[in-house]
Design a protein around this motif. Structure first.
Motif, PDB file in Angstrom:
ATOM      1  N   PHE A 182     -14.640  78.366 -85.673  1.00  0.00           N
ATOM      2  CA  PHE A 182     -15.764  78.671 -84.762  1.00  0.00           C
ATOM      3  C   PHE A 182     -14.676  78.558 -83.018  1.00  0.00           C
ATOM      4  N   GLN A 195     -18.322  87.578 -96.414  1.00  0.00           N
ATOM      5  CA  GLN A 195     -17.372  86.953 -96.835  1.00  0.00           C
ATOM      6  C   GLN A 195     -16.077  86.833 -97.370  1.00  0.00           C
ATOM      7  N   LEU A 230     -23.516  69.144-100.141  1.00  0.00           N
ATOM      8  CA  LEU A 230     -24.687  70.067 -99.495  1.00  0.00           C
ATOM      9  C   LEU A 230     -23.531  71.275 -98.631  1.00  0.00           C
ATOM     10  N   LEU A 231     -22.570  71.836 -99.229  1.00  0.00           N
ATOM     11  CA  LEU A 231     -22.400  72.248 -98.131  1.00  0.00           C
ATOM     12  C   LEU A 231     -22.855  74.257 -98.427  1.00  0.00           C
ATOM     13  N   MET A 232     -22.817  74.811 -97.031  1.00  0.00           N
ATOM     14  CA  MET A 232     -22.885  76.659 -97.212  1.00  0.00           C
ATOM     15  C   MET A 232     -22.255  76.596 -97.480  1.00  0.00           C
ATOM     16  N   SER A 233     -22.284  77.853 -97.766  1.00  0.00           N
ATOM     17  CA  SER A 233     -21.804  79.275 -99.132  1.00  0.00           C
ATOM     18  C   SER A 233     -21.265  80.115 -97.346  1.00  0.00           C
ATOM     19  N   GLU A 234     -22.423  79.985 -96.863  1.00  0.00           N
ATOM     20  CA  GLU A 234     -21.448  80.890 -95.124  1.00  0.00           C
ATOM     21  C   GLU A 234     -20.378  80.301 -94.306  1.00  0.00           C
ATOM     22  N   LEU A 235     -19.599  78.819 -94.504  1.00  0.00           N
ATOM     23  CA  LEU A 235     -18.643  78.404 -93.967  1.00  0.00           C
ATOM     24  C   LEU A 235     -17.733  77.513 -94.400  1.00  0.00           C
ATOM     25  N   THR A 236     -16.398  77.729 -94.485  1.00  0.00           N
ATOM     26  CA  THR A 236     -15.528  76.911 -94.614  1.00  0.00           C
ATOM     27  C   THR A 236     -15.506  75.683 -94.487  1.00  0.00           C
ATOM     28  N   MET A 286     -13.162  74.060 -92.477  1.00  0.00           N
ATOM     29  CA  MET A 286     -12.633  73.806 -91.004  1.00  0.00           C
ATOM     30  C   MET A 286     -13.847  74.342 -90.373  1.00  0.00           C
ATOM     31  N   GLN A 287     -15.151  75.235 -90.353  1.00  0.00           N
ATOM     32  CA  GLN A 287     -16.334  75.577 -89.376  1.00  0.00           C
ATOM     33  C   GLN A 287     -17.731  74.473 -89.895  1.00  0.00           C
ATOM     34  N   HIS A 288     -17.150  73.727 -91.396  1.00  0.00           N
ATOM     35  CA  HIS A 288     -18.251  71.993 -91.661  1.00  0.00           C
ATOM     36  C   HIS A 288     -17.984  71.800 -90.291  1.00  0.00           C
ATOM     37  N   GLU A 315     -17.041  77.595-102.194  1.00  0.00           N
ATOM     38  CA  GLU A 315     -16.508  78.469-103.911  1.00  0.00           C
ATOM     39  C   GLU A 315     -15.100  78.521-104.655  1.00  0.00           C
ATOM     40  N   ASN A 356      -9.883  76.855 -94.840  1.00  0.00           N
ATOM     41  CA  ASN A 356      -9.776  78.201 -94.415  1.00  0.00           C
ATOM     42  C   ASN A 356     -10.610  78.952 -95.747  1.00  0.00           C
ATOM     43  N   GLU A 357     -11.050  77.355 -96.335  1.00  0.00           N
ATOM     44  CA  GLU A 357     -11.958  78.442 -97.953  1.00  0.00           C
ATOM     45  C   GLU A 357     -12.594  78.185 -97.670  1.00  0.00           C
ATOM     46  N   TYR A 358     -13.773  78.510 -98.751  1.00  0.00           N
ATOM     47  CA  TYR A 358     -15.398  78.900 -98.768  1.00  0.00           C
ATOM     48  C   TYR A 358     -15.609  77.240-100.113  1.00  0.00           C
TER      49      TYR A 358
END
Lengths: 233, 465
Positions: free
Chosen positions: B272, B263, A88-94, A96-98, A135, A131-133
């Motif tokens: 962050f 992006q 369910l990952l978000m396209s806007e977050l890498t 690490m950010q997840h 996709e 640090n990858e998105y």
């Protein structure tokens, strides 16, 4: 053994279609239940209902005797981590950010979070992908990111929809290892699976669902006998 | 592969899509209505139609309005001509204009040319649009007394612009955000200049000439640098998003957004700073982007409503302002609640209070477009009481937002919202805005509400400690 999750007389329906019919069971602290059944039997619906994503028609769901889905939902949610079948990952977050989003949501200390991220990223061989998105990652890697997210916090209940889906053989072994660690530290797990052989080493009990009803439940060792008997009928 | 076999493959997809949608709608109709209800609905509908349009000669009552519309259509022909292409430039921000979904795109992976498939899609779209305009035009001619020739000229014009804007919209969709904004702003500035200089005819001819030249130039590069991922992502959503079905089945078809204009910025990829404010800011931005059309519609609609109402009369504009505050604060609360039911956030524990704090600044930013016409209105009708009036507006916005967010937070915790004194105060406080027209002293109540809000905030902080 102390009960952790209690589901009683749970019913879920959309319009007139009953998705879950009078489901009751308990999951003890530090034990594992495998939900089995054909496609459409209601396994994922049960998971989503316990998560609070799917509305129930009636019935009660309680964690640790005090956190009730209906009366203390926000506190109830803090006790669960969920791994969905499809990431369910978000396209806007890498990646690490997840992990940081999960850490913050479960109110983890930054140092502890970093330590765990380091450990799991190495175990799942995701170095260099932080640090990858989503996709830019393969499907298996996305599943690994989603799995790590849920492994980060210490929660009493883990819900896993098809635990080994999309993972390579090394990742499966590593994941099994982490799950055993979690169980040993008292985490309870409710998982759905089509590969019962894979979870036989982990699960204590099984619940077989058919058309939204519990068909059988019992110790995992009894499963083969029941399966053979069901096939004979 | 020959064109006829490509056409056959395309037609297979189209007819099956049509069948699938029809089946879904049929199922919806079956669970929503029974035969008796349909029969009664038809009788009531027929009766209403007959009583309005046949027996009552309803249209004759609006004779003057129709004459006015006809005059405007004649006088503002060139202005309308310059405005219509703007719609397609605006649409290009979100919509490629050529309905190639992932199914059509997959035909291109089979031995069919994606170019041929794209031509079929476009020709079908043009034909459907022409048919739609013919039906609407005929209905307007039958129902209204507006000159038939004028209506056909307009619809023919709309259809031709639709045809000639297909390529520009398609190519603009592929272009960067800044290119789109520049072109959009350029046309608007051209239009404003034309209107101010009363040269709309010249401007419309210039715009049309540019559109034609663009068609000729771009037609050679139609399929170069096409971002197929984005094209199919948005088109899949457009084809399968069926709001009525979603409502009835309580399931939502969500757009699978994989592409984001920001992006590629390296700064976006950095981890962050580990604080709620930073993490939530990204979540809010993502959520606003998902709902951008709705946000623009609500904020823009309320802005326009207040602007238009200022030309009607003072009481009406004050009622409009009161309703705008109610609508906008309800909208913010609904966007807030929706954040928790989408994507990964739905499976996480929710620190609702922290999310509430981080959305506040965005709620204020969104309120600016609504405040602008209110401030201008106050300046135009300036007295020293205008300051009190503006203070009242701000205080009522704060208390209404506070109350609705509290209710939203309670609902997220699956608690039933109770009607509190605060809620009643907030809602009826809006009436004060209208009463200010009759007696400006009413704006002084804002001081009382302000003190109440301060006490509430203090209590909340004390509770949090």
């Amino acid at each position: 053994m102390r009960k952790l999750l209690e589901v009683s007389n749970l019913n879920v329906a959309i319009n007139d279609t009953k998705l879950l019919n009078n489901i009751s069971f308990t999951l003890d602290k530090g034990s594992v239940i495998a939900l089995v059944g054909h496609n459409g039997a209601g396994k994922s619906t049960l998971m989503k209902t316990i998560m609070g994503i799917q509305d129930k028609t009636n019935g009660e769901i309680t964690i640790d005797g005090e956190f009730n889905l209906d009366t203390s939902f926000l506190d109830y949610k803090k006790n669960i981590a969920f791994i969905p079948e499809e990431p369910l990952l978000m396209s806007e977050l890498t990646a690490m950010q997840h992990f940081q989003l999960y850490g913050k949501s479960y109110q983890m200390e930054e140092m502890e979070l970093k330590k765990r991220i380091g450990k799991y990223v190495e175990g799942f061989e995701l170095q260099g992908k932080l640090n990858e998105y989503p996709e830019s990652l393969s499907k298996g890697m996305r599943q690994k990111v989603q799995t790590i997210c849920a492994m980060l916090p210490d929660v009493p209940l883990l819900l896993i929809d098809e635990p080994f889906m999309g993972l390579d053989i090394y990742a499966v072994d590593y994941f099994e290892e982490i799950l055993k660690e979690k169980i040993a530290s008292g985490t309870s797990i409710l998982l759905t699976t089509h590969q019962l052989k894979r979870v036989k080493n982990i699960a204590d009990q099984f619940i077989m669902l058919q058309e939204g009803k519990i068909l059988h439940k019992g110790q995992i060792s009894e499963f083969e006998t029941i399966k053979r008997r069901s096939e004979d009928l | 592969m020959s064109r006829s076999s490509s056409w056959y493959a395309y037609w297979l997809i189209r007819s099956n899509r049509f069948r699938k949608k029809r089946m879904i709608k049929k199922q919806l109709a079956q669970i929503s209505f029974d035969k008796t209800t349909i029969l009664y609905s038809l009788i009531v509908g027929g009766y209403v139609f007959a009583s309005i349009f046949i027996f009552n000669d309803f249209m004759r009552q609006f004779q003057d309005e129709f004459i006015f519309i006809e005059q405007q259509m004649e006088e503002r022909f060139w202005l309308i001509l310059t405005i219509v292409p703007i719609r397609y430039v605006f649409k290009s921000f979100r919509n490629p204009g050529v309905l190639i979904t992932s199914s059509e795109y997959q035909l291109g992976m089979l031995p069919h040319s994606i170019k041929s498939i794209a031509y079929f899609v476009v020709i079908e779209q043009w034909m459907k649009q022409l048919l739609l305009y013919l039906i609407i035009g005929t209905l307007i001619i039958l129902i209204t007394p507006i000159d038939a020739v004028l209506i056909w000229i307009y619809f023919l014009l709309f259809w031709m612009i639709e045809v000639f804007m297909t390529i520009p919209q398609w190519k603009l969709f592929q272009a960067s955000f800044f290119v789109k904004v520049s072109i959009f702003m350029s046309i608007i500035i051209l239009d404003i200049v034309g209107t101010l200089l009363q040269q709309t005819k010249v401007i419309s001819i210039i715009i049309l000439a540019i559109v034609m030249i663009t068609n000729i130039i771009l037609s050679k590069k139609l399929f170069s640098r096409v971002h197929w991922g984005r094209v199919t992502e948005i088109n899949d959503f457009l084809v399968w998003n069926m709001p009525l079905i979603s409502k009835a089945t309580k399931t939502k078809f969500r757009r699978e957004r994989k592409y984001n204009i920001f992006q590629n910025r390296a700064s976006r990829k950095r981890p962050f700073a580990y604080t709620d404010v930073v993490i939530h800011k990204r979540l809010w931005l993502q959520h606003f982007r998902e709902n951008i059309e709705l946000i623009i519609q609500v904020s823009g609609g309320l802005f326009l409503a207040i602007v238009i109402l200022t030309f009607v009369n003072d009481v009406i504009v004050l009622i409009g302002i009161a309703i705008s505050i109610h609508v906008y604060t309800s909208f913010v609360a609904s966007i807030f609640t929706n954040r928790f039911h989408t994507g990964i956030v739905q499976v996480l524990p929710w620190d609702v209070e922290s999310f509430r704090n981080t959305i506040k600044s965005w709620a204020w930013i969104g309120f600016v477009p609504i405040m602008i016409p209110i401030v201008i209105y106050s300046i135009v009708h300036f007295t020293w009481w205008s300051i009190g009036f503006l203070f009242l507006i701000l205080i009522l916005f704060i208390i209404n937002l506070m109350v609705k967010m509290e209710n939203a937070a309670a609902l997220l915790d699956k608690k039933l919202g109770q009607l509190t004194i605060k809620e009643i105060m907030a809602f009826f406080g809006l009436v004060l805005i209208v009463l200010c027209e009759y007696q400006p002293y009413f704006s002084l109540v804002s001081i009382g509400i302000f003190i109440f809000v301060l006490i509430q905030q203090k209590d909340k902080k004390r509770e949090a400690r």
